[in-house]
Design an enzyme around this catalytic site. Structure first.
Site, mmCIF file in Angstrom:
data_model
loop_
_atom_site.group_PDB
_atom_site.id
_atom_site.type_symbol
_atom_site.label_atom_id
_atom_site.label_comp_id
_atom_site.label_asym_id
_atom_site.label_seq_id
_atom_site.Cartn_x
_atom_site.Cartn_y
_atom_site.Cartn_z
ATOM 1 N N CYS A 1 16.483 9.298 -20.949
ATOM 2 C CA CYS A 1 15.096 8.910 -20.665
ATOM 3 C C CYS A 1 14.229 9.388 -21.841
ATOM 4 C CB CYS A 1 14.692 9.576 -19.350
ATOM 5 S SG CYS A 1 13.055 9.166 -18.823
ATOM 6 N N CYS B 1 -0.487 10.010 -22.060
ATOM 7 C CA CYS B 1 -0.637 8.579 -21.819
ATOM 8 C C CYS B 1 -2.082 8.283 -21.460
ATOM 9 C CB CYS B 1 0.285 8.126 -20.685
ATOM 10 S SG CYS B 1 0.178 6.351 -20.347
ATOM 11 N N CYS C 1 -2.390 6.550 -14.463
ATOM 12 C CA CYS C 1 -1.960 6.160 -13.111
ATOM 13 C C CYS C 1 -2.143 7.378 -12.196
ATOM 14 C CB CYS C 1 -0.503 5.702 -13.130
ATOM 15 S SG CYS C 1 -0.261 4.271 -14.204
ATOM 16 N N CYS D 1 0.780 9.999 -11.512
ATOM 17 C CA CYS D 1 1.658 10.368 -12.631
ATOM 18 C C CYS D 1 1.107 11.578 -13.387
ATOM 19 C CB CYS D 1 1.794 9.183 -13.583
ATOM 20 S SG CYS D 1 2.693 9.574 -15.091
ATOM 21 N N GLU E 1 3.245 5.097 -22.513
ATOM 22 C CA GLU E 1 3.402 3.671 -22.233
ATOM 23 C C GLU E 1 3.971 3.019 -23.497
ATOM 24 O OE1 GLU E 1 3.304 1.209 -19.839
ATOM 25 O OE2 GLU E 1 3.821 0.042 -21.615
ATOM 26 N N SER F 1 10.355 0.261 -19.912
ATOM 27 C CA SER F 1 9.568 0.266 -18.672
ATOM 28 C C SER F 1 8.087 0.203 -19.030
ATOM 29 C CB SER F 1 9.874 1.554 -17.903
ATOM 30 O OG SER F 1 9.018 1.662 -16.791
ATOM 31 N N SER G 1 6.604 -1.172 -13.724
ATOM 32 C CA SER G 1 6.127 -0.181 -12.753
ATOM 33 C C SER G 1 5.074 -0.854 -11.894
ATOM 34 C CB SER G 1 5.512 1.011 -13.505
ATOM 35 O OG SER G 1 6.519 1.682 -14.206
ATOM 36 N N HIS H 1 4.477 -0.656 -8.084
ATOM 37 C CA HIS H 1 3.911 0.370 -7.188
ATOM 38 C C HIS H 1 2.934 -0.110 -6.120
ATOM 39 C CE1 HIS H 1 5.967 2.909 -9.915
ATOM 40 N NE2 HIS H 1 5.071 2.845 -10.870
ATOM 41 N N ASN I 1 7.537 12.084 -6.683
ATOM 42 C CA ASN I 1 7.766 13.488 -7.028
ATOM 43 C C ASN I 1 6.424 14.188 -7.137
ATOM 44 O OD1 ASN I 1 10.635 13.615 -7.298
ATOM 45 N ND2 ASN I 1 10.398 12.328 -9.101
ATOM 46 N N CYS J 1 7.608 13.806 -13.121
ATOM 47 C CA CYS J 1 8.097 13.308 -14.392
ATOM 48 C C CYS J 1 7.697 14.275 -15.498
ATOM 49 C CB CYS J 1 7.453 11.946 -14.610
ATOM 50 S SG CYS J 1 7.924 11.123 -16.086
#
Ligand code: SAH
Ligand code: SF4
Length: 426
Positions: A154, A161, A165, A168, A218, A249, A271, A273, A351, A394
């Site tokens: 990953c 970012c 969001c 996140c 992103e 992604s 993504s 959601h 998470n 994350c």
């Protein structure tokens, strides 16, 4: 992203990263303590870093130093297939060329600040990139953790970012900077290299089988370096990975999705959601600019245009937030929305991270949601989450260390206010 307090008290500690990952009994090493690594970096500052250069850029580099074109592919193989960063180990180059390259060039990945190898096969690196920012990379082996089994890396594309969001932790840091191609491909190079230590060069083999651009940032907002790096992943003279095993992604930067379809053929994950604009505007704010109808259109175009003769699909990522986007009604809406788009749905149990205003949907709810989608004819998987006992967001490690933005503070104040209002009402 948030660092657990236990980071400081031991060199063996529990840590978690990526939305779906836990590492237990992780062995942490701080290579930056080594004076050798510092002096090497200083020496290399004046040289051209060959890591991250495209094949054409490498050909141009060799032309500039008066060497033939084929040297580019020779050196590429050494760098990416054998993980070699020392020109004197490149045995099919003349001694003269080795010395010349050593003077003017280097192969320098980003500096590893910490690395953590778990007993369950998970590996994590925290890199300190130029300017002192931290980014992370996580390697997740398949459950059986076989030596040559699937190993998914990953990779991060930005420091922080800008898209913010609401669920996140990376978004809460704000945006710091884009990563360069050498910093992006360097993450894969370091991960593969970690399997090559103490192996004779002739027996070295890349072990990472899959890459997902799902770390910090992103990727479509750092377009050129990301595409350049993915090209090196696919290039037979570099990593030579299958295009089905490299996934980008995105949260839905629609114009760049059309551009991507023209520039490179890799797997795409979206993504999503939320199944309607009202909710998605709240969870994924870029939706206000590129609403769902445009996003789905771009996804269809990606599937049909990148490789019309082969049946392809996009992966739809859907984070499960208790009471927010996880009702039966939402599942039915999602099925309707995705009708006509070849897709596989991946449900991600949320998470949580400190001050997050959401909770994770229960297992029963996630399964009920998944069943509705299965009955509607979709392949729907639930991302395995390990480690409910630890904060699980994350890229947790980098957060507290790197969170220098005021946005996070503002956001936490807003969450506090909302909680106070709720308790007053209650
Ligand atoms: N910016 C890109 C790639 C990085 S995020 C994107 O948004 O797609 C990678 C994935 O992790 C995304 O699907 C994202 O929505 C998800 N994610 C982020 N924070 C999460 C959290 N707290 N719990 C579960 N999944 C999360
Ligand atoms: Fe950025 Fe992706 Fe996190 Fe959204 S989910 S803030 S786009 S990293």
């Amino acid at each position: 992203m948030v660092c657990k307090p236990c980071l400081t008290d031991s060199n063996v500690f529990i840590q978690q990263s990526s939305p779906y990952l836990i590492m237990s009994k992780i062995h942490t090493i701080d290579p930056s303590a080594s004076p050798a690594s510092t002096s090497k970096t200083q020496n290399n500052q004046q040289k051209t870093n060959l890591l991250g250069l495209s094949k054409q850029q490498l050909i141009d580099f060799f032309a500039d130093i008066g060497e033939k074109k084929f040297r580019a592919t020779q050196v590429m193989k050494w760098i990416y297939q054998y993980g070699v960063d020392d020109f004197f180990a490149m045995s099919n180059l003349s001694k003269k060329l080795q010395a010349k390259l050593d003077k003017v060039a280097c192969i320098t990945p980003p500096n590893v600040k910490f690395k953590q190898f778990s007993d369950d096969g998970t590996r994590k690196w925290v890199f300190e990139v130029t300017g002192g920012s931290l980014v992370e990379t996580v390697l997740i082996p398949a459950d059986d953790n076989k030596q040559f089994g699937r190993k998914t890396l990953c990779i991060s594309s930005q420091v922080g970012c800008a898209l913010d969001c609401s669920f996140c932790s990376t978004g809460k840091q704000g945006f710091e900077r884009d990563l360069t191609a050498s910093e992006i491909i360097g993450q894969l190079w370091v991960a593969n290299q970690s399997y090559m230590t103490d192996v004779p060069i002739s027996e070295r083999e890349n072990r990472v089988t899959n890459v997902v651009m799902m770390g910090m940032g992103e990727p479509l907002l750092n377009y050129r370096p990301v595409v350049a790096s993915m090209s090196l992943m696919l290039d037979d003279h570099a990593f030579g990975m299958s295009k089905r095993r490299v996934t980008l992604s995105t949260s839905g930067v629609v114009p760049r999705m059309y551009q991507l379809a023209k520039d490179i053929d890799v797997a795409l994950a979206i993504s999503l959601h939320a199944p309607n604009d009202e909710l998605r505007n709240e969870l994924v704010p870029i939706n206000k600019k590129y609403p769902l109808a445009d996003l789905i259109e771009a996804a269809k175009s990606y599937v049909y245009e990148t490789n019309p003769r082969h049946k392809k699909h996009v992966t739809i990522e859907y984070v499960m937030l208790a009471g927010v986007n996880d009702t039966d009604e939402h599942a039915h809406q999602l099925a309707t929305l995705l009708d006509g788009l070849p897709s596989k749905i991946n449900l991600i149990p949320f998470n949580p991270f400190p001050h997050a205003p959401y909770g994770r949907s229960s297992n029963n709810r996630i399964h009920a949601f998944s069943n509705i989608l299965n009955q509607a004819g979709f392949v729907c998987t639930i991302r395995q989450t390990r480690g409910d006992d630890i904060d699980a967001a994350c890229g947790q490690l980098v957060g507290q260390v790197a969170d220098r933005t005021r946005r996070s503070q503002k956001w936490q104040e807003a969450v506090k206010k909302r909680q106070q209002q709720t308790s007053t009402l209650g």
